[in-house]
Write an enzyme that holds these catalytic residues in place. Structure first.
Site, PDB file in Angstrom:
ATOM      1  N   ARG A 120       6.379   5.063  -4.290  1.00  0.00           N
ATOM      2  CA  ARG A 120       5.309   5.096  -3.433  1.00  0.00           C
ATOM      3  C   ARG A 120       4.259   3.994  -3.700  1.00  0.00           C
ATOM      4  O   ARG A 120       4.064   3.477  -4.510  1.00  0.00           O
ATOM      5  CB  ARG A 120       4.460   6.342  -3.505  1.00  0.00           C
ATOM      6  N   THR A 397       8.636   6.102   9.518  1.00  0.00           N
ATOM      7  CA  THR A 397       9.417   6.256   8.460  1.00  0.00           C
ATOM      8  C   THR A 397      10.818   6.475   8.891  1.00  0.00           C
ATOM      9  O   THR A 397      11.292   6.528  10.206  1.00  0.00           O
ATOM     10  CB  THR A 397       8.916   7.767   7.915  1.00  0.00           C
ATOM     11  N   LEU A 416       6.611   2.473   6.387  1.00  0.00           N
ATOM     12  CA  LEU A 416       5.524   1.462   6.416  1.00  0.00           C
ATOM     13  C   LEU A 416       4.225   2.348   7.032  1.00  0.00           C
ATOM     14  O   LEU A 416       3.350   1.636   7.135  1.00  0.00           O
ATOM     15  CB  LEU A 416       5.820   0.394   7.214  1.00  0.00           C
ATOM     16  N   SER A 469       4.155  13.164   3.283  1.00  0.00           N
ATOM     17  CA  SER A 469       5.080  14.483   3.774  1.00  0.00           C
ATOM     18  C   SER A 469       6.373  14.304   3.579  1.00  0.00           C
ATOM     19  O   SER A 469       7.302  15.048   3.903  1.00  0.00           O
ATOM     20  CB  SER A 469       4.672  14.700   5.016  1.00  0.00           C
ATOM     21  N   GLY A 489       8.810  11.283  10.461  1.00  0.00           N
ATOM     22  CA  GLY A 489       8.136  11.905  11.376  1.00  0.00           C
ATOM     23  C   GLY A 489       6.829  12.222  10.982  1.00  0.00           C
ATOM     24  O   GLY A 489       6.183  13.194  11.421  1.00  0.00           O
TER      25      GLY A 489
END
Length: 585
Positions: A120, A397, A416, A469, A489
């Protein structure tokens, strides 16, 4: 019923659903028949792809074929996944990336071990808690989404390189896995499918001359059938191939990235890039109706809340309610709401805040949440608060799934944030930069671009990783891998993965049917039940009568997934996106 047996079933169930179920027979999304369309032609598109020696499922066909070629040439699942990850940076630039970050789950069959790689993005050292507030102390979305302040320190290159170093085979060097992406960037790719759909509408690409030079070389967006050549990106990939991740995080390429960010008003430095490190984490695990769920831990909220929602649902007879019925959708929505309330209260960067993971995952806690659900009536958002779990323990994503013939597997989701991220290509690199800092909470209680409410646990801090998420996930049965799944999403990622699992385990759908079935989503706030097209007016009326504020909207996610079955590897590319492909050697 085992997933393997379900996946091999004939499509009689799908045909029955399409002809008889009021929830699925009208206004269906891609992959389901339009009114008046012959059932058989629609059912044919719901047949899974079968591979004997492995499977790759991704959002872009050229990247999938690159991964398949690596498997054919003796590479393992991690080799193929790394090649796909670099290729998508070229072929799916709105989500595939070098300038973003993500999460990879790796399952090693020989040792029966699963590892989570957290790559991340991180906040620059000069980031401050209040950096996205205006002079009145209120969140300013322009700062967190549309300026250089929005750029987090990218993790993708380090993450993919670390995966290869630790878990790749000895058949391929990192440079050999990057080589196909270099060729695509240097020689150009045809603008088609998702790329052709997204480029004309990506207004943020028009903001920067360096970006326009790549995607609008004649002054207008490239159109279907034209050639997208990315020579600067080829140079960046060649640099990484020669020097490894140091070629990205140090030296001339890093200097160009820093100059672009600071030129757009950001605070990222060369020291931030040089100091970036991916982190190996222990996955979160749970059980659901005899299956083991293994998913991504914090700073992703995906795995924790996927398991939390499944724990709540385990006490309801979803199969008896009926696939796509108003009752089943109601129960799904009511189980989703408290999970998103807990997300806002408890989740953040585990290296910075304590998170009650064990409590949130406990069956006992799920029982208390389940008892608050009225099977006949929706609860308003104001009636739901973050719970009291057991004590703390000592759009855009993309997701791809890979399994090799030895049973090694990868579930990878990276991003991104927005489609094409910030929209800024760093001059001379061809690399699109993320706007991932918007995933932090600008202020406790404020919503991000996806409407997700954040708390103090996800506030901006130097070096912190923003909450996500993303939910790359494995399912096991009796200790054996049976499913690899995940999705893009935004806030809908968790519920997309949830419904793929429920559709297979509870509703008895094959993998392809499960991926194509219409999806719903509720994230507590805003207080609305979002549905794809495909629910009948009768079903929507029944949900409204239960008190849901139903909003029919756009399609959700791209859950490119794989099932391991006795007859081989079954792959399903999500029909919601143009150009997805599941294929095997």
């Amino acid at each position: 019923m085992s997933i393997c047996r379900i996946a091999a079933r004939p499509l009689a169930l799908a045909v029955a659903l399409l002809t008889a179920s009021p929830a699925l027979s009208q206004g269906a999304p891609p992959g389901w028949p339009a009114p008046g369309q012959p059932i058989q032609s629609a059912a044919n598109r719901l047949l899974p792809v079968i591979g004997a020696h492995g499977m790759v499922a991704s959002q872009e066909a050229r990247a999938t074929r690159i991964g398949v070629d690596i498997l054919k040439r003796g590479g393992n699942a991690v080799d193929a996944a790394v090649a796909v990850g670099f290729a998508l940076a070229v072929t799916l630039p709105r989500a595939g990336n070098l300038g973003g970050g993500g999460f990879m789950m790796v399952h090693r069959a020989r040792t029966n071990e699963t590892v989570a790689i957290d790559y991340r993005e991180t906040a620059p050292a000069a980031a401050t808690r209040d950096m996205f507030l205006n002079e009145k102390g209120e969140p300013d979305p322009a700062r967190s989404r549309d300026s250089g302040l929005a750029v987090g320190v990218p993790g993708t290159v380090a993450g993919l390189a670390e995966a290869h170093r630790r878990f790749g085979s000895d058949r391929f060097t990192l440079a050999e896995l990057i080589a196909p992406a270099i060729a695509l960037a240097r020689d150009g790719i045809a603008v088609e499918d998702d790329l052709a759909d997204s480029l004309p509408t990506a207004t943020r690409l028009k903001r920067y001359p360096s970006t326009r030079a790549v995607f609008m070389p004649t002054g207008e967006s490239l159109t279907r059938g034209s050639l997208l050549v990315q020579r600067d990106l080829a140079w960046s990939l060649e640099t990484i191939a020669r020097q490894g991740p140091d070629g990205f995080y140090r030296g001339p390429l890093a200097e160009k990235l820093v100059a672009a960010v600071r030129g757009a008003g950001g605070v990222m430095t060369a020291e931030d890039l040089a100091g970036y490190k991916p982190v190996l984490r222990k996955p979160v695990t749970g059980t659901y109706r005899g299956y083991e769920i293994v998913s991504m831990p914090p700073p992703s909220s995906g795995g924790v809340h996927l398991i939390q929602i499944l724990n709540i649902l385990e006490g309801f007879d979803l199969a008896g309610a009926g696939a796509g019925s108003a009752r089943q959708i109601h129960l799904l929505a009511e189980a989703m709401k408290p999970a998103y309330a807990d997300r806002a209260q408890f989740l953040g960067d585990p290296d910075r805040v304590k998170i009650p993971v064990a409590g949130l995952l406990s069956k006992r806690y799920a029982e208390t949440l389940r008892a608050q659900i009225d099977p006949e009536r929706a609860r308003p958002a104001d009636a739901i608060r973050a719970g009291d779990p057991l004590p703390y323990e000592s759009d855009q994503t993309t997701h791809f799934s890979v399994v090799d013939e030895d049973g090694n597997a990868v579930a990878n989701t990276y991003t991104l944030n927005f489609s094409y991220g910030l929209g800024l290509v760093a001059e001379g690199t061809g690399i699109l930069l993320n706007n991932e800092m918007d995933d932090f909470s600008a202020k406790a209680g404020a919503q991000n671009a996806y409407g997700l409410v954040g708390g103090d646990t996800n506030s901006v801090a130097p070096g912190a990783r923003p909450l996500s998420s993303m939910t790359p996930t494995f399912l096991f049965k009796d200790g054996k891998l049976v499913m690899v799944t995940g999705s893009p999403g935004g806030s809908r990622i968790i519920t997309t993965v949830l419904q793929v699992i429920v559709n297979v385990v509870d509703n008895g759908l094959s993998l392809a049917e499960a991926v194509a079935a219409p999806r719903v989503h509720h994230q507590w706030r805003p207080d609305a039940l979002l549905t794809e097209q495909g629910l009948s007016p009768d079903t929507i009326a029944l949900l409204t009568a239960r008190g849901h504020k139903v909003m029919v909207g756009t399609t959700s996610g791209s859950a490119n997934s794989i099932v391991v079955a006795p007859e081989g590897f079954l792959g399903a590319g999500d029909p919601r996106q143009r150009g997805t492909l599941a294929a095997g050697p």
